[in-house]
Design an enzyme around this catalytic site. Sequence first.
Site, mmCIF file in Angstrom:
data_model
loop_
_atom_site.group_PDB
_atom_site.id
_atom_site.type_symbol
_atom_site.label_atom_id
_atom_site.label_comp_id
_atom_site.label_asym_id
_atom_site.label_seq_id
_atom_site.Cartn_x
_atom_site.Cartn_y
_atom_site.Cartn_z
ATOM 1 N N VAL A 55 0.617 -1.031 -0.233
ATOM 2 C CA VAL A 55 0.124 0.210 -0.111
ATOM 3 C C VAL A 55 0.691 1.021 -0.236
ATOM 4 O O VAL A 55 1.615 1.875 0.978
ATOM 5 C CB VAL A 55 -0.783 0.166 0.938
ATOM 6 C CG1 VAL A 55 -1.899 1.208 1.269
ATOM 7 C CG2 VAL A 55 -1.335 -1.518 1.399
ATOM 8 N N GLY A 56 1.158 1.683 -1.315
ATOM 9 C CA GLY A 56 1.914 2.588 -1.216
ATOM 10 C C GLY A 56 3.777 2.397 -0.577
ATOM 11 O O GLY A 56 4.136 2.034 -0.801
ATOM 12 N N HIS A 75 -4.596 -4.188 7.970
ATOM 13 C CA HIS A 75 -4.936 -4.758 6.478
ATOM 14 C C HIS A 75 -4.903 -5.822 5.970
ATOM 15 O O HIS A 75 -4.586 -6.651 5.228
ATOM 16 C CB HIS A 75 -3.821 -4.178 5.179
ATOM 17 C CG HIS A 75 -4.170 -3.230 4.164
ATOM 18 N ND1 HIS A 75 -4.796 -1.957 3.953
ATOM 19 C CD2 HIS A 75 -3.979 -3.272 3.204
ATOM 20 C CE1 HIS A 75 -5.239 -1.583 2.869
ATOM 21 N NE2 HIS A 75 -4.322 -3.290 2.119
ATOM 22 N N GLY A 89 -10.154 -3.070 -0.175
ATOM 23 C CA GLY A 89 -11.591 -3.291 0.785
ATOM 24 C C GLY A 89 -11.602 -2.421 2.407
ATOM 25 O O GLY A 89 -11.898 -2.593 3.028
ATOM 26 N N ASN A 90 -10.127 -2.742 3.146
ATOM 27 C CA ASN A 90 -9.821 -2.414 4.213
ATOM 28 C C ASN A 90 -10.249 -0.647 4.455
ATOM 29 O O ASN A 90 -10.430 -0.633 5.633
ATOM 30 C CB ASN A 90 -8.465 -2.102 4.182
ATOM 31 C CG ASN A 90 -7.943 -3.701 4.419
ATOM 32 O OD1 ASN A 90 -7.713 -4.826 4.781
ATOM 33 N ND2 ASN A 90 -7.529 -4.130 2.925
ATOM 34 N N ARG A 144 -12.648 1.182 3.467
ATOM 35 C CA ARG A 144 -13.899 1.563 3.622
ATOM 36 C C ARG A 144 -14.201 0.139 5.231
ATOM 37 O O ARG A 144 -15.069 1.336 5.811
ATOM 38 C CB ARG A 144 -14.320 0.780 2.038
ATOM 39 C CG ARG A 144 -14.891 1.576 1.387
ATOM 40 C CD ARG A 144 -15.417 0.901 0.117
ATOM 41 N NE ARG A 144 -14.279 0.331 -0.432
ATOM 42 C CZ ARG A 144 -14.236 -0.405 -1.707
ATOM 43 N NH1 ARG A 144 -14.840 -0.803 -2.171
ATOM 44 N NH2 ARG A 144 -12.638 -1.343 -1.955
ATOM 45 N N THR A 145 -13.527 -0.673 5.286
ATOM 46 C CA THR A 145 -14.691 -1.772 6.293
ATOM 47 C C THR A 145 -13.863 -0.283 7.029
ATOM 48 O O THR A 145 -14.646 -0.576 8.391
ATOM 49 C CB THR A 145 -13.598 -2.443 6.135
ATOM 50 O OG1 THR A 145 -14.312 -3.839 5.110
ATOM 51 C CG2 THR A 145 -14.183 -3.876 7.727
ATOM 52 N N SER A 146 -12.755 0.018 7.117
ATOM 53 C CA SER A 146 -12.261 1.173 8.543
ATOM 54 C C SER A 146 -13.025 1.997 8.702
ATOM 55 O O SER A 146 -13.170 2.286 10.385
ATOM 56 C CB SER A 146 -10.367 1.596 8.213
ATOM 57 O OG SER A 146 -9.773 -0.078 8.186
ATOM 58 N N HIS A 159 3.792 1.654 2.628
ATOM 59 C CA HIS A 159 3.483 1.197 3.833
ATOM 60 C C HIS A 159 3.805 -0.605 3.225
ATOM 61 O O HIS A 159 2.863 -0.648 2.184
ATOM 62 C CB HIS A 159 2.280 1.159 4.136
ATOM 63 C CG HIS A 159 1.718 0.449 5.452
ATOM 64 N ND1 HIS A 159 2.582 0.445 6.456
ATOM 65 C CD2 HIS A 159 0.687 0.065 5.549
ATOM 66 C CE1 HIS A 159 1.540 -0.901 7.108
ATOM 67 N NE2 HIS A 159 0.582 -0.430 6.380
#
Length: 460
Positions: free
Chosen positions: A315-316, A362, A367-368, A370-372, A318
């Site tokens: 993720v970028g 993660h 969809g992490n 939106r879920t967070s 991370h």
Amino acid sequence: MRAATLLPGIGKTHTQAFFLGSVLSALLLCGYYSKDNIKKADENDNSNRKNAIDRRDIARIKPFIPLPNEAIEQYDDGESESQLQRQWQEEIAGVEAGAAEAEALAAVRAAEEVRARGNPDKAFRLLRRAAALAPKHADVLTRLGEFLEEARRDVLAADALYARALATVPDHPVALAHRRRTANLVETLDRNSLQKIEDKRNALSIIPDSSAAFRRAKKEAYFQHVYHTVGIEGNTMTLQQTRFILETKLAVAGKSIDEHNEILGLDAAMKYINSTLIHRMGEITVDDIIEIHRRVLGYVDPTEGGCFRRTQVYVGGHIPPGPMFINLLMDQFLKWLNSDDALEMHPVRLAALAHYKLVHIHPFTDGNGRTSRLLMNLILMQAGYPPVIILKQDRHMYYQHLQTANEGDVRPFIRFIAECTERTLDLYLWATTEFSHQVPALGQPIILSEENSKSEDEIS
């Protein structure tokens, strides 16, 4: 002389045939052309033909390309040349970093001179330029923090810069002294801000559910919540198109199926939370998070919805934990989320931290985010707050604060969520005020207080 080598009465052709026959006879007598050797020669010949056929078959197999064609700029077949090229690139990067640092320090000195001549605005621009050139230089960050604290009276931004400087050089004497001095001030400011938000929550709670204006505000905020939440992830639907899909369940021409399904999935997840989790007493469980994710991704990718990831993701800048640690980290996360220490926190602080911790783990392939955000809003709604709307135009700021949290300072992210919470409360309070007949779109100045409309560029 040549005629003497020929047998009498025999031509040249016959003589050559005679010698060839003699050689073959000799080879047969030596065993070179025995039946076994002839058989082996035939087998070798057949094997060579078979291998040639296999190679032709292999030539028709599509080769494996490790990167997309557009990502392959140059291929160097020489190992020594590619190694030399990498060394050159590293040297060039080092020279460029050194040049940027030198330019940043020069900008700091120029800012001090300009400020001494009575031009603080230009000094501020020079210091921001220096911080952009050397974003991890402790001296540059400290000087910018000092300027913000002295000239702008912005203790929060200054404290964030001191923290960034200490993350790079933990024993930096100047930044450490400033940080010790501003820590208590910042804690007091954060506490007062959260109290202000709580007061607005209390004012909203006394509005009866039967209020027509309140019902209109809830409906409008719901559409905007879905619109901005999927928009942060790159969905290109407009607010009107999002409203149309949610109200009619019909398709919008020119938009992809995934964009439709993202909206429908988030709608399903919100309805699941509203109908089952908000009024439920007890702890939040891993099954609750899985069921939320199952609906978020249920229309887009049903096979991955509600399933922890089994592969590594990136993720970028991370790199989340490996998939083998997901179950353990989720157990630790939920144990913290339901602990007494967590429940004693202010709901806004708890919701922001829960959002950050879950998105940091993660646990899902997609969809992490939106879920967070849905988990964050679940915590807030259980505490009497409306679902927080993070504007899609604040996407860069949102991810920047998450990156700052990854670097060790989660407070700017908590403040960002607090500001979004207050802005959402302002929307409801404005909409339920008498003589207000239209709920404005989020982001319009009419619902933004002077404090909220202030630019956060100073912190970045």
